[in-house]
Write a protein that holds these residues in place. Structure first.
Motif, short mmCIF file in Angstrom:
data_model
loop_
_atom_site.label_atom_id
_atom_site.label_comp_id
_atom_site.label_asym_id
_atom_site.label_seq_id
_atom_site.Cartn_x
_atom_site.Cartn_y
_atom_site.Cartn_z
N THR A 1 0.85 -9.99 3.00
CA THR A 1 2.27 -9.86 3.32
C THR A 1 2.54 -10.38 4.72
N LEU B 1 -5.27 -8.17 2.70
CA LEU B 1 -6.08 -7.06 2.23
C LEU B 1 -6.99 -7.56 1.11
N THR C 1 3.57 -2.81 5.50
CA THR C 1 2.99 -2.17 4.33
C THR C 1 2.48 -3.25 3.39
N VAL C 2 1.29 -3.04 2.86
CA VAL C 2 0.73 -3.97 1.88
C VAL C 2 0.20 -3.13 0.72
N GLU C 3 0.45 -3.57 -0.51
CA GLU C 3 0.02 -2.85 -1.70
C GLU C 3 -0.82 -3.75 -2.58
N ALA C 4 -1.81 -3.15 -3.24
CA ALA C 4 -2.65 -3.88 -4.18
C ALA C 4 -2.89 -2.99 -5.40
N THR C 5 -3.07 -3.60 -6.55
CA THR C 5 -3.33 -2.87 -7.79
C THR C 5 -4.73 -3.23 -8.30
N ALA D 1 -4.24 -8.75 -1.61
CA ALA D 1 -2.80 -8.75 -1.35
C ALA D 1 -2.59 -9.34 0.04
#
Length: 76
Positions: A20, A5, A28-32, A18
């Motif tokens: 994974t 991502l 699921t992939v998360e980014a901040t 991000a």
């Protein structure tokens, strides 16, 4: 496989990334993001998310989506 991502701001700068690994049909992939420029009618700040799916190092699919951040609140 690997899901990558990248999120870019309106100027085209990458503001979050991000990645994974996965081995099923759900991932699921998360980014901040350090700072968010919210979307409004006066300032329609838009971001673009780029997702890339690869298997064994070869890209098999990709998609990009434009979106904005908003907040809503209710009082009383």
């Amino acid at each position: 496989g690997v899901l990558s991502l990248a999120i870019e701001d309106a100027a085209g700068a990458i503001v979050a990334t991000a990645q994974t690994s996965f081995s099923g049909d759900r991932v699921t992939v998360e980014a901040t993001l350090a700072q968010i420029a919210p979307w409004s009618l006066d300032e329609p700040n838009l971001y673009r998310a780029h997702l890339r799916l690869s298997c064994d190092g070869v890209q098999s699919d990709s998609v990009s989506e434009t979106f904005g951040f908003r907040s809503f609140e209710a009082r009383d």
